[in-house]
Design a protein around this motif. Structure first.
Motif, PDB file in Angstrom:
ATOM      1  N   ASP A   1      98.521  24.828 182.808  1.00  0.00           N
ATOM      2  CA  ASP A   1      99.737  25.446 182.269  1.00  0.00           C
ATOM      3  C   ASP A   1      99.394  26.590 181.318  1.00  0.00           C
ATOM      4  OD1 ASP A   1     101.256  23.617 183.688  1.00  0.00           O
ATOM      5  OD2 ASP A   1     101.510  22.265 181.977  1.00  0.00           O
ATOM      6  N   GLU A   2      98.191  26.588 180.748  1.00  0.00           N
ATOM      7  CA  GLU A   2      97.746  27.636 179.825  1.00  0.00           C
ATOM      8  C   GLU A   2      97.034  28.782 180.541  1.00  0.00           C
ATOM      9  OE1 GLU A   2      98.700  27.574 176.863  1.00  0.00           O
ATOM     10  OE2 GLU A   2      98.805  25.522 176.138  1.00  0.00           O
ATOM     11  N   PHE A   3      96.913  28.706 181.868  1.00  0.00           N
ATOM     12  CA  PHE A   3      96.142  29.684 182.630  1.00  0.00           C
ATOM     13  C   PHE A   3      96.575  31.126 182.345  1.00  0.00           C
ATOM     14  CE2 PHE A   3      95.612  32.413 186.346  1.00  0.00           C
ATOM     15  CZ  PHE A   3      94.249  32.333 186.536  1.00  0.00           C
ATOM     16  N   GLY A   4      97.859  31.407 182.395  1.00  0.00           N
ATOM     17  CA  GLY A   4      98.351  32.771 182.191  1.00  0.00           C
ATOM     18  C   GLY A   4      97.996  33.326 180.824  1.00  0.00           C
ATOM     19  N   THR A   5      98.155  32.531 179.798  1.00  0.00           N
ATOM     20  CA  THR A   5      97.861  32.976 178.434  1.00  0.00           C
ATOM     21  C   THR A   5      96.359  33.195 178.249  1.00  0.00           C
ATOM     22  OG1 THR A   5      99.774  31.709 177.683  1.00  0.00           O
ATOM     23  CG2 THR A   5      98.217  32.437 175.998  1.00  0.00           C
ATOM     24  N   ILE A   6      95.563  32.268 178.745  1.00  0.00           N
ATOM     25  CA  ILE A   6      94.103  32.419 178.669  1.00  0.00           C
ATOM     26  C   ILE A   6      93.673  33.648 179.453  1.00  0.00           C
ATOM     27  CG2 ILE A   6      91.901  31.391 179.396  1.00  0.00           C
ATOM     28  CD1 ILE A   6      93.255  28.622 178.803  1.00  0.00           C
TER      29      ILE A   6
ATOM     30  N   ASN B   1      96.359  28.520 168.228  1.00  0.00           N
ATOM     31  CA  ASN B   1      97.067  28.647 169.499  1.00  0.00           C
ATOM     32  C   ASN B   1      96.050  29.033 170.567  1.00  0.00           C
ATOM     33  OD1 ASN B   1      96.961  31.666 169.730  1.00  0.00           O
ATOM     34  ND2 ASN B   1      98.182  31.530 167.846  1.00  0.00           N
ATOM     35  N   ILE B   2      96.449  28.960 171.821  1.00  0.00           N
ATOM     36  CA  ILE B   2      95.508  29.172 172.915  1.00  0.00           C
ATOM     37  C   ILE B   2      95.006  30.616 172.972  1.00  0.00           C
ATOM     38  CG2 ILE B   2      97.209  29.639 174.708  1.00  0.00           C
ATOM     39  CD1 ILE B   2      94.006  27.486 175.051  1.00  0.00           C
ATOM     40  N   THR B   3      95.813  31.573 172.555  1.00  0.00           N
ATOM     41  CA  THR B   3      95.373  32.976 172.533  1.00  0.00           C
ATOM     42  C   THR B   3      94.253  33.157 171.514  1.00  0.00           C
ATOM     43  OG1 THR B   3      97.546  33.777 173.233  1.00  0.00           O
ATOM     44  CG2 THR B   3      96.105  35.363 172.126  1.00  0.00           C
ATOM     45  N   GLU B   4      94.473  32.668 170.300  1.00  0.00           N
ATOM     46  CA  GLU B   4      93.460  32.752 169.248  1.00  0.00           C
ATOM     47  C   GLU B   4      92.184  32.015 169.670  1.00  0.00           C
ATOM     48  OE1 GLU B   4      93.425  32.018 164.497  1.00  0.00           O
ATOM     49  OE2 GLU B   4      94.009  30.288 165.715  1.00  0.00           O
ATOM     50  N   GLU B   5      92.354  30.866 170.279  1.00  0.00           N
ATOM     51  CA  GLU B   5      91.205  30.073 170.708  1.00  0.00           C
ATOM     52  C   GLU B   5      90.389  30.831 171.771  1.00  0.00           C
ATOM     53  OE1 GLU B   5      90.211  25.586 172.408  1.00  0.00           O
ATOM     54  OE2 GLU B   5      92.237  26.044 171.719  1.00  0.00           O
ATOM     55  N   THR B   6      91.071  31.437 172.724  1.00  0.00           N
ATOM     56  CA  THR B   6      90.378  32.195 173.777  1.00  0.00           C
ATOM     57  C   THR B   6      89.632  33.382 173.190  1.00  0.00           C
ATOM     58  OG1 THR B   6      92.061  31.496 175.381  1.00  0.00           O
ATOM     59  CG2 THR B   6      90.654  33.373 175.989  1.00  0.00           C
TER      60      THR B   6
END
Length: 125
Positions: A83-88, A46-51
């Protein structure tokens, strides 16, 4: 005289570039993606894990040059979808509790190995 920085704790470059270059008291860290340094596998459930994996790789390169996140003065973030800005941003922000560096975030059409996020930085001692 520039000094090339390399550590096995971060992924080896996948092209003709260095993980980082120390020029005087300024460290220029190449863009990091979420590759596991040991296996070469992408960490992107997921994008959190990736960041977090990207930030871990940045940290390893910084540490190899005797720098830390508190020495960073500028970051560049490249993402596939705004769209992923907030999570990143939430994951990224955990590494800068106070006095965060200057930064830009840019949406791009494609990144190496088709990842979702790549981050580079400049640090100064």
């Amino acid at each position: 005289m520039n000094k090339i920085i390399f550590t096995k704790e971060a992924p080896a470059p996948i092209g003709p570039y260095s993980q980082a270059v120390l020029a005087g008291n300024t460290l220029y860290v190449s863009g990091q993606i979420a590759l596991d340094a040991d296996t070469g596998e992408l960490i992107n459930e997921n994008i959190t894990e990736e960041t977090h994996a990207v930030m871990k790789n940045l940290e390893a390169v910084l540490r190899a040059a005797d720098f830390s996140f508190s020495d960073i003065v500028k970051c560049s973030i490249f993402i596939k979808s705004m769209d992923e800005f907030g999570t990143i941003n939430e994951a990224y922000g955990q590494y800068f509790k106070s006095n965060p560096p200057a930064r830009e975030t840019v949406e791009v059409s494609k990144l190496p190995k088709n990842v979702n996020v790549e981050i580079s930085c400049i640090a100064v001692k």
